[in-house]
Write an enzyme that holds these catalytic residues in place. Structure first.
Site, PDB file in Angstrom:
ATOM      1  N   HIS A 112      -8.117  -5.021  -0.203  1.00 51.99           N
ATOM      2  CA  HIS A 112      -6.902  -4.304   0.161  1.00 51.99           C
ATOM      3  C   HIS A 112      -6.464  -4.717   1.568  1.00 51.99           C
ATOM      4  CE1 HIS A 112      -4.075  -0.954  -0.312  1.00 51.99           C
ATOM      5  NE2 HIS A 112      -4.216  -0.779   0.998  1.00 51.99           N
ATOM      6  N   SER A 130       0.840  -1.200   0.000  1.00 55.07           N
ATOM      7  CA  SER A 130       0.000   0.000   0.000  1.00 55.07           C
ATOM      8  C   SER A 130       0.880   1.257   0.000  1.00 55.07           C
ATOM      9  CB  SER A 130      -0.950  -0.044   1.201  1.00 55.07           C
ATOM     10  OG  SER A 130      -1.969   0.915   1.078  1.00 55.07           O
ATOM     11  N   ASP A 149     -10.124  -4.072  -4.464  1.00 49.29           N
ATOM     12  CA  ASP A 149      -9.318  -2.990  -3.897  1.00 49.29           C
ATOM     13  C   ASP A 149      -9.504  -1.729  -4.740  1.00 49.29           C
ATOM     14  OD1 ASP A 149      -7.334  -1.324  -2.896  1.00 49.29           O
ATOM     15  OD2 ASP A 149      -5.701  -2.743  -3.203  1.00 49.29           O
TER      16      ASP A 149
END
Length: 321
Positions: A288, A159, A258
């Site tokens: 995610h 991320s 996501d």
């Protein structure tokens, strides 16, 4: 179709009233993120050695945590992965990603050095970038002390950490900080955020109902970025860099549910279109953040094993020797 285990997790969070991150002040969000790992993360595996260190950086010392894999001889010179944790540049720390770093060290047979870069809003863009690059250079300079091979150095993250890994690879290629050559042999980019403009279609199609929402992405963005013009800065949006040629090989992992899915795919396309070797794997049924959730999501363990295998392959390549 969303994986049944991911659906069960989302339903459980709703049932227990877990507050969305964007409804909390950053200190509260950090505490919740740290505390809830006990419910979703597998037990931390044993490794040969764990050491807390500090690297000098432009904004002060940067905490690091060094891991050596189980079975490694004390004097063995190992390849190394420098890892930047996820959390939207606002939450996350060495503890939230401790299990993942241990798993990657053992699975890849490498040292891992995790970077506790400065968080927003106390330290806004580009503080995290500055810390990530300074810490990576520190690791390379202290290779003998750390018993690592600086010619086999990879960067990685999930991320926001994937964003930082991509940015460090670009900065190292171009020597933008004047620190001299920093040969990076591999990029591990796990559902990276690479375009601060937030305009990809998956931000709409996956923007509600899958833990990371548009509201939470905006929360992270606005705490990290204080000038809208910075959205176009490649250090915030590596997808917008002037070019992606000459970069290290990469593994880009995305998740089907996501909001960041499409920009991760576009980054893989940018790398391959510029002639860089890249593999892109989308876990179509996942959300995610899934890779740290191996206690409740079986595919997280599959993803960790894939990352470890690709790291092993990269470290064994002739260019990494």
């Amino acid at each position: 179709m969303l994986h049944p285990q991911a659906r069960a997790l989302i339903d459980l969070m709703a049932e227990r009233g877990v507050p969305p991150t964007h409804t909390l002040a950053p200190p509260e969000a950090r505490a919740l993120y740290r505390d809830r790992r006990a419910y979703t993360q597998p037990a931390a595996p044993e490794v040969a050695e764990v050491r807390d260190l500090q690297a000098a950086g432009p904004h002060g010392d940067i905490p690091l945590r060094s891991y050596r894999p189980a079975g490694a001889a004390p004097d063995a010179v190992l390849p190394v992965l420098v890892y930047y944790h996820g959390g939207g540049w606002v939450i996350g720390d060495l503890d939230t990603h401790d299990t993942l770093c241990r798993e990657l060290a053992n699975g890849a047979g490498c040292a891992v050095v995790a970077v506790d870069y400065r968080l927003a809003p106390e330290h806004r863009f580009p503080a995290a970038v500055d810390d990530a690059l300074a810490a990576t250079r520190w690791v390379a300079r202290h290779a003998a002390e750390l018993r690592i091979d600086p010619a086999r150095l990879a960067v990685g993250g999930d991320s926001a950490g994937g964003n930082l890994a991509a940015v460090v690879a670009l900065a190292a290629r171009d020597d933008t900080d004047g620190g001299g050559p920093l040969p990076i042999v591999f990029q591990l980019l796990i559902y990276p955020g690479v375009d601060m403009r937030r305009g990809h279609a998956s931000h709409q199609t996956n923007g509600q109902g899958y833990v990371l929402t548009q509201d939470t992405i905006t929360y992270f963005h606005d705490h990290y970025i204080d000038d809208p013009a910075h959205d176009a800065d490649w250090r915030a949006s590596p997808l917008l860099a002037a070019g992606h040629a000459g970069l290290p090989p990469a593994l880009v992992i995305t998740a089907g549910y996501d909001p960041l899915r499409d920009e991760g795919l576009d980054y893989a396309r940018a790398l391959s279109g510029a002639g860089s070797r890249v593999a892109h794997v989308c876990f179509e049924r996942q959300i995610h953040g899934f890779i740290t959730m191996g206690r409740v999501l079986d595919e997280a363990n599959t993803a960790v094993a894939l990352c470890a295998a690709e790291l092993r392959r990269a470290f064994a390549a002739p260019a990494a020797r």
